[in-house]
Design a protein around this motif. Sequence first.
Motif, PDB file in Angstrom:
ATOM      1  N   SER A 130       0.839  -1.208   0.000  1.00  0.00           N
ATOM      2  CA  SER A 130       0.000   0.000   0.000  1.00  0.00           C
ATOM      3  C   SER A 130       0.867   1.248   0.000  1.00  0.00           C
ATOM      4  CB  SER A 130      -0.940   0.005   1.210  1.00  0.00           C
ATOM      5  OG  SER A 130      -1.887  -1.031   1.081  1.00  0.00           O
ATOM      6  N   GLY A 131       1.975   1.222   0.742  1.00  0.00           N
ATOM      7  CA  GLY A 131       2.920   2.336   0.735  1.00  0.00           C
ATOM      8  C   GLY A 131       3.562   2.511  -0.625  1.00  0.00           C
ATOM      9  N   TYR A 132       3.859   1.412  -1.284  1.00  0.00           N
ATOM     10  CA  TYR A 132       4.407   1.476  -2.639  1.00  0.00           C
ATOM     11  C   TYR A 132       3.399   2.119  -3.587  1.00  0.00           C
ATOM     12  CZ  TYR A 132       6.313  -0.081  -7.114  1.00  0.00           C
ATOM     13  OH  TYR A 132       6.796  -0.109  -8.396  1.00  0.00           O
ATOM     14  N   MET A 133       2.154   1.702  -3.468  1.00  0.00           N
ATOM     15  CA  MET A 133       1.105   2.209  -4.358  1.00  0.00           C
ATOM     16  C   MET A 133       0.741   3.662  -4.071  1.00  0.00           C
ATOM     17  SD  MET A 133       0.442  -0.070  -6.625  1.00  0.00           S
ATOM     18  CE  MET A 133      -1.035   0.691  -7.289  1.00  0.00           C
ATOM     19  N   ALA A 134       1.174   4.209  -2.931  1.00  0.00           N
ATOM     20  CA  ALA A 134       0.918   5.626  -2.617  1.00  0.00           C
ATOM     21  C   ALA A 134       1.577   6.545  -3.642  1.00  0.00           C
ATOM     22  CB  ALA A 134       1.404   5.963  -1.209  1.00  0.00           C
ATOM     23  N   GLY A 135       2.560   6.033  -4.375  1.00  0.00           N
ATOM     24  CA  GLY A 135       3.214   6.823  -5.407  1.00  0.00           C
ATOM     25  C   GLY A 135       2.428   6.934  -6.703  1.00  0.00           C
ATOM     26  N   PHE A 136       1.323   6.195  -6.803  1.00  0.00           N
ATOM     27  CA  PHE A 136       0.513   6.187  -8.013  1.00  0.00           C
ATOM     28  C   PHE A 136      -0.779   6.968  -7.804  1.00  0.00           C
ATOM     29  CE2 PHE A 136       3.054   2.339  -8.280  1.00  0.00           C
ATOM     30  CZ  PHE A 136       3.518   2.376  -9.588  1.00  0.00           C
ATOM     31  N   GLN A 137      -1.281   7.559  -8.875  1.00  0.00           N
ATOM     32  CA  GLN A 137      -2.565   8.254  -8.813  1.00  0.00           C
ATOM     33  C   GLN A 137      -3.657   7.237  -8.482  1.00  0.00           C
ATOM     34  OE1 GLN A 137      -3.590  10.289 -12.427  1.00  0.00           O
ATOM     35  NE2 GLN A 137      -5.463  11.133 -11.586  1.00  0.00           N
ATOM     36  N   ASN A 138      -4.449   7.562  -7.473  1.00  0.00           N
ATOM     37  CA  ASN A 138      -5.504   6.657  -7.025  1.00  0.00           C
ATOM     38  C   ASN A 138      -6.842   7.362  -7.159  1.00  0.00           C
ATOM     39  OD1 ASN A 138      -7.111   4.784  -5.770  1.00  0.00           O
ATOM     40  ND2 ASN A 138      -6.064   4.883  -3.808  1.00  0.00           N
ATOM     41  N   PRO A 139      -7.761   6.839  -7.951  1.00  0.00           N
ATOM     42  CA  PRO A 139      -7.783   5.526  -8.594  1.00  0.00           C
ATOM     43  C   PRO A 139      -7.339   5.552 -10.046  1.00  0.00           C
ATOM     44  CG  PRO A 139      -9.981   6.446  -8.707  1.00  0.00           C
ATOM     45  CD  PRO A 139      -9.101   7.479  -8.040  1.00  0.00           C
TER      46      PRO A 139
END
Length: 158
Positions: free
Chosen positions: A54-63
């Motif tokens: 989840s911390g890794y994915m914080a770098g990506f635009q969500n959603p």
Amino acid sequence: MIRASALAALALLATPAPLLAAPALAPADAAREDAAIRRVISDMQAAWNRGDYSGYMAGFQNPGVVFVSGGKFQDGWQGTLDHYIRDYGPSVETRGVLTFSDIKIEFLAPDAAQLIGRYHLERPAKAMEGINTRLLRKIDGRWVIALNHVSAYELPAK
């Protein structure tokens, strides 16, 4: 005289118009924004290496992230997170140790940048490496990856 004026007018018409350039960032602003983007990538690397997907994915635009890998579109932000959890698992042996390197950043606008860099994923079973091409957008004062394209290849087993 008319002939010279006509030739000058034709020369102007035949000259290609310059492409509109993105507004340039002042050097201090560019340095600050470059450092902010590199911090996002560094934080992502650290999150992956501690098993925090989840911390890794914080770098990506969500959603709204568009994620392309293996010649396929991932199913958005959540689909990409689910893929990491399912396919890389909780242990360092299956997840591996991720390293980003050779990062080059080009600003396209004050709120848009292109990043191209290498990654290496060291794991006992199947090491991988490749190139990431990323479009980053500055949204609400924060840089996020809006488009991620991965060109990967597996390394021969040691």
